[in-house]
Design an enzyme around this catalytic site. Structure first.
Site, PDB file in Angstrom:
ATOM      1  N   CYS A  40      -9.517 -10.591   4.610  1.00 45.81           N
ATOM      2  CA  CYS A  40      -9.015  -8.955   5.274  1.00 45.81           C
ATOM      3  C   CYS A  40      -9.992  -9.169   6.551  1.00 45.81           C
ATOM      4  O   CYS A  40      -9.496  -8.491   7.841  1.00 45.81           O
ATOM      5  CB  CYS A  40      -8.943  -8.359   3.804  1.00 45.81           C
ATOM      6  SG  CYS A  40      -9.995  -7.921   3.680  1.00 45.81           S
ATOM      7  N   GLU A  52      -7.223  -0.321  -0.058  1.00 45.65           N
ATOM      8  CA  GLU A  52      -8.099  -0.914   1.348  1.00 45.65           C
ATOM      9  C   GLU A  52      -7.011  -2.720   1.887  1.00 45.65           C
ATOM     10  O   GLU A  52      -6.383  -3.075   0.925  1.00 45.65           O
ATOM     11  CB  GLU A  52      -9.037  -2.076   0.242  1.00 45.65           C
ATOM     12  CG  GLU A  52     -10.169  -1.248  -0.470  1.00 45.65           C
ATOM     13  CD  GLU A  52     -11.199  -0.883   0.813  1.00 45.65           C
ATOM     14  OE1 GLU A  52     -11.630  -1.629   1.684  1.00 45.65           O
ATOM     15  OE2 GLU A  52     -11.705   0.197   0.402  1.00 45.65           O
ATOM     16  N   GLY A 100       0.302  -1.525   0.069  1.00 46.70           N
ATOM     17  CA  GLY A 100       0.176  -0.158  -0.172  1.00 46.70           C
ATOM     18  C   GLY A 100       0.846   1.366  -0.212  1.00 46.70           C
ATOM     19  O   GLY A 100       0.940   2.186  -0.760  1.00 46.70           O
TER      20      GLY A 100
END
Lengths: 453, 468
Positions: free
Chosen positions: A244, A210, A193
């Site tokens: 997740c 995300e 990320g």
């Protein structure tokens, strides 16, 4: 480098032609996607089985049902979402037109993950198309069968130039990220990320990340343990823990730890039978690397249930660890596997402190009959999203934004939130060239009386 | 890390929870209002020293607009803070599904020099309203205002939760090494990139209010007098140092000829025969900026104005005619009181010209024919758009203010500022009973269970038959 430049360049030229903007075109593409999912259901389920040993039921309910639901919702609401939104005016603008216009951003990049490989590219794609953008789709190479299928199918149903699929691993993704996009939606881990956001920063590209984290699950003494444990067992072990928003670890009072273990064990038997390995409903770890990673988390831990592994089939049994130390390896990183540590805490205060001492998670769970306690946990913690008295389910409410905060991500999507993520809200004020006398108030020479009032 | 102590002090205050209650936020916001009232004269004085800001302008942008934002926020905060309940499907009718507005934590607001109070205060209003702690970093270039803010803001706000940090590039760079929970930056695109790159290291979300060249298209069918006034007002406000100022004008050669006398008249009407003597015309903020802007004058030909005085950092309200796209003034955001006119053949050429360039913060179009205004709007992309006027779209607090592409990401003003500084958390509070409703989702899986699940969870298109 050339190849990526060409693909993105073609998508940009296609976007600049303006054809992705009319509502009719967007609806037509969304309808085509719907046909694709319906017609190719068998192929999609087969790919998911090959990649993750996902059984038909789970694959259908987690990936296909969700996509069809999102498509139906978006096609129904798109005309109202896309309509200009008039805003409240003030005295000076009373006679003017003031509204917020929803416009596409341009060329969007969607990078998917391997754990729910179909829905995690499809759901963002749906939102990006609905908002009128061109979309470059980059499915995860780890779930290679689904990636290959997506690359084959999308060009058969959608506009080939506007919605290209790019396959490949780290080198290809790195190359792709050097191109300029108008929004990037990435699903994956926090380390990557950061890399995505840094690459986006070079072009001032907005991002939706995300990510993940360790989603805590606090079980209060005052709750129906049987129900709580059934719901937790479902959310933890589905997709072999590779979700997740799975409850990563449990926090509870030491006096109920034993009962929690018992209840989960009973539920596991109910779900998967005596021999989990032969249950058609239990998945496998995606590959050897993750298998070894999850297995190593068991070292030195008190295994209350499970612990069996089989490298050849990447099988790890549903496992419960008790009296886990907060400093141990299993409590450091997101587990992403069927291993459930229980950390004991003596009060909800301690639980809240424990949670707040760590990075903000993607999801947070609390089980209690006490509404005040639940309200307190919500108010005193921060997380991407949360569910009380269940797990996972906040992610299926279409009107709730789905996203992280802090280390678990930024931005959100699903339903209307996808449409807004992939749109530019343009402020528009249309005045008249007449009525100039109203403007005289603001022109110099300025009235000093007004200033010194 | 020189700021680590400060950041962790604010973080500790944040974790104590004191910024969360509505009463606390209201008290801090009201204190900001008192700051604006008590320090009005000092603010007018400081901004005058910094860039010759006319009192009228300073009052309008630094006091009045800020108080508007404060009042909109105070009037609505209670409502904005409420959980937003959302639609539920059949299975969840007994549950509660809502969006909660959580504060982020410790936020950083970096402000520029051109509207030095407004551009930290309006973001700060949202940050406080959303329940955060904040570090404010005003610009060192508007040094009188910087000093005023550093010395007096602490008398109004809770020092455990809000701090002002002063300094230049080195200090800001060190500050950015710390982890913040949100960063709000107003400034130039190159620095915006640096801020976002620093934010990426900590996965900190950002709002970047940047800039660009805001085009202003004037069609052949328009009331020349009114156009000239509105454009001149927007261009010369704050001596051109406004991120949403009309940067350059696009029109036909005939319109250029008609506009020139009208612009001359508007300038005279506003600033008198010698703008240098007008109390209503500002100065350039620094020698560096002055020299940069002066160098741009060698573009096209000077049709109006053109006079400069380095000692005073004065550049006259200037209009350049027949400017070419390749001229120096068309290569960067002007940020000064010069209006270049680039001649085009028609609206289509103007639209192509605009679309060939990075997307700006604002686009302006003037025409008596509303179809033309709408064409420009529909065929271009920009942060915001104003038809038949300049600047005014940002004074309406119900409109979002922000850029797109190179001109920025994110938006604020009014409720949008509150939303910017809040994390919208999806929450579902379920019932512990009715466990039988959950059975279809549990293994062992059967076709029947799948059928049930499909029926209860599927969103059906309207017009098809819905069971239950």
């Amino acid at each position: 480098m050339e190849r990526m430049q060409q693909i993105v360049g073609r998508a940009r030229a296609a976007f600049n032609s303006g054809r992705s903007r009319p509502l009719e075109f967007r609806m037509q593409q969304l309808k085509a996607l719907e046909r694709m999912v319906q017609e190719k259901e068998k192929d999609i389920l087969a790919a998911l089985k090959a990649d993750l040993n996902k059984c038909g039921h789970n694959a259908y309910s987690h990936e296909i049902l969700g996509v069809l639901g999102e498509l139906a919702l978006v096609m129904e609401k798109l005309p109202s979402w896309a309509a200009p939104q008039p805003v409240q005016k003030n005295l000076l603008t009373m006679r003017d037109e003031a509204y917020i216009g929803y416009e596409p951003l341009g060329v969007v990049l969607v990078i998917g993950a391997w754990n729910y490989p179909f829905v995690l590219v499809m759901q963002p794609l749906i939102g990006a198309i609905a908002a009128g953008n061109a979309v470059v789709v980059k499915p995860s190479e780890v779930s290679e069968n689904t990636a290959r299928l997506v690359a084959e199918l999308l060009p058969q149903y959608l506009d080939k130039e506007l919605y290209p699929v790019v396959t490949g691993g780290v080198p290809e993704t790195t190359e792709l990220l050097t191109q300029r996009f108008d929004h990037i939606l990435y699903t994956g881990n926090s380390s990557v990320g950061k890399i995505v956001m840094a690459a986006a920063a070079k072009h001032l590209t907005p991002v939706t990340l995300e990510l993940g984290g360790k989603s805590p699950c606090y079980i209060d003494k005052d709750c129906d343990l049987a129900v709580a444990c059934r719901r937790i067992t479902w959310g933890k072990y589905m997709n072999c823990g590779q979700t997740c928003i799975a409850p990563d670890y449990i926090l509870c009072d030491p006096s109920i730890q034993g009962k929690v273990v018992e209840n989960i064990k009973a539920t596991l038997k109910e779900f998967y039978g005596e021999d989990v390995k032969s249950s058609p409903d239990y998945e496998r770890i995606v590959n050897k690397r993750h298998f070894m990673r999850v297995k190593s988390l068991l070292e030195g831990q008190k295994i209350a249930h499970g612990g069996e592994t089989d490298e050849a089939s990447c099988f790890i049994a549903p496992t419960i660890l008790t009296d886990v130390s907060p400093e141990s390896k299993v409590m450091e990183e997101e587990i992403f596997g069927p291993v459930l540590p229980i950390v004991t805490v003596r009060s909800v205060e301690e639980a809240i402190e424990f949670i707040n001492g760590r990075e903000k998670p993607l999801a947070l769970y609390v089980f209690s009959n006490n509404k005040q306690l639940i309200r307190r946990v919500i108010a005193e913690t921060s997380s991407g999203g949360m569910t009380a008295n269940d797990v996972i389910m906040h992610s299926v409410v279409p009107d709730l934004p789905f996203g992280g905060v802090g280390h678990s991500g930024m931005g959100a999507y699903h339903g209307r939130h996808s449409f807004e993520t992939f749109s530019h809200r343009r402020a528009c004020l249309i005045k008249d060239l007449k009525m100039e006398f109203v403007n005289k108030l603001r022109y110099p020479p300025g009235s000093m009386e007004m200033v010194h009032l | 890390n020189p700021y680590a102590g400060l950041v962790s002090h604010l973080r500790a205050s944040w974790l104590s929870g004191k910024t969360r209650p509505l009463e606390y936020r209201v008290a801090q916001l009201e204190a900001l209002g008192r700051f604006l009232d008590d320090k009005k004269e000092e603010i007018l004085e400081a901004t005058e020293l910094d860039m010759g800001k006319p009192s009228f302008e300073a009052f309008f942008s630094e006091i009045l607009l800020c108080k508007n934002e404060l009042n909109v926020t105070l009037n609505n905060l209670c409502h904005w803070m409420k959980d937003e309940h959302v639609d539920k499907n059949l299975v969840m009718q007994l549950d509660s599904a809502f969006i909660r507005k959580d504060p982020y934590g410790v936020v950083l607001i970096i402000a520029p020099w051109n509207y030095p109070i407004h551009l930290f205060l309006v973001p700060l209003i949202g940050a406080i309203a959303a329940g955060n702690c904040a570090i404010i970093k005003p610009s060192e270039i508007s040094k009188n205002t910087e000093r005023l803010v550093a010395e007096t803001l602490s008398c109004y706000l809770d020092n455990d939760c809000f701090a002002v940090v002063t300094g230049g590039v080195p200090e800001t760079t060190r500050l950015l090494e710390n982890k913040f929970d949100y960063i709000f930056f107003t400034g130039s695109p190159p620095v915006g990139r640096i801020v976002m790159t620093a934010a990426a290291k900590h996965l900190t979300p950002v709002t970047l209010e940047l800039g660009g060249k805001n085009p202003c298209y004037v069609s052949d069918t328009c009331d020349v007098t009114n156009v000239a006034r509105r454009v001149a007002w927007g261009r010369f406000f704050n001596a051109g140092q406004t991120c949403i100022a009309p940067d350059y004008l696009l029109c036909t050669v005939e319109m250029q000829d008609k506009l020139m006398p009208a612009l001359r008249e508007a300038i005279t009407e506003f600033f008198g025969p010698n703008p240098r003597e007008s109390p209503d015309f500002g100065r350039i903020v620094s020698d560096k900026q002055f020299r940069r802007i002066r160098a741009l004058l060698c573009s096209g030909r000077v049709a109006l104005g053109g006079q400069t005085d380095e000692a005073e950092r004065y550049i006259a309200p200037t209009v350049l005619a027949d400017v070419l796209p390749s001229d120096p003034i068309m290569q960067e955001e002007i940020f000064g009181p010069i209006l270049p006119i680039v001649v085009i053949a028609d609206m289509d050429e103007a639209i192509d010209f605009i679309n060939a360039r990075p997307r700006p913060l604002a686009i302006y179009a003037f025409s008596c024919d509303s179809k033309i205004v709408n064409q420009v709007l529909e065929r271009t992309s920009s942060g915001g758009f104003c038809g038949n006027d300049t600047l005014m779209h940002v004074t309406l607090t119900s409109l979002p203010f922000g850029g797109i592409g190179n001109s920025g990401l994110g938006k604020y003003h009014g409720k949008f500022t509150f939303d910017t500084f809040s994390h919208h958390r999806g929450c579902l509070h379920r019932n512990m009973g009715l466990e039988t409703l959950n059975t279809p989702r549990y293994p062992p899986y059967t076709q029947q269970k799948l059928g049930l699940l499909t029926t209860t969870f599927e969103v059906k298109r309207r017009g098809t038959c819905t069971l239950l």
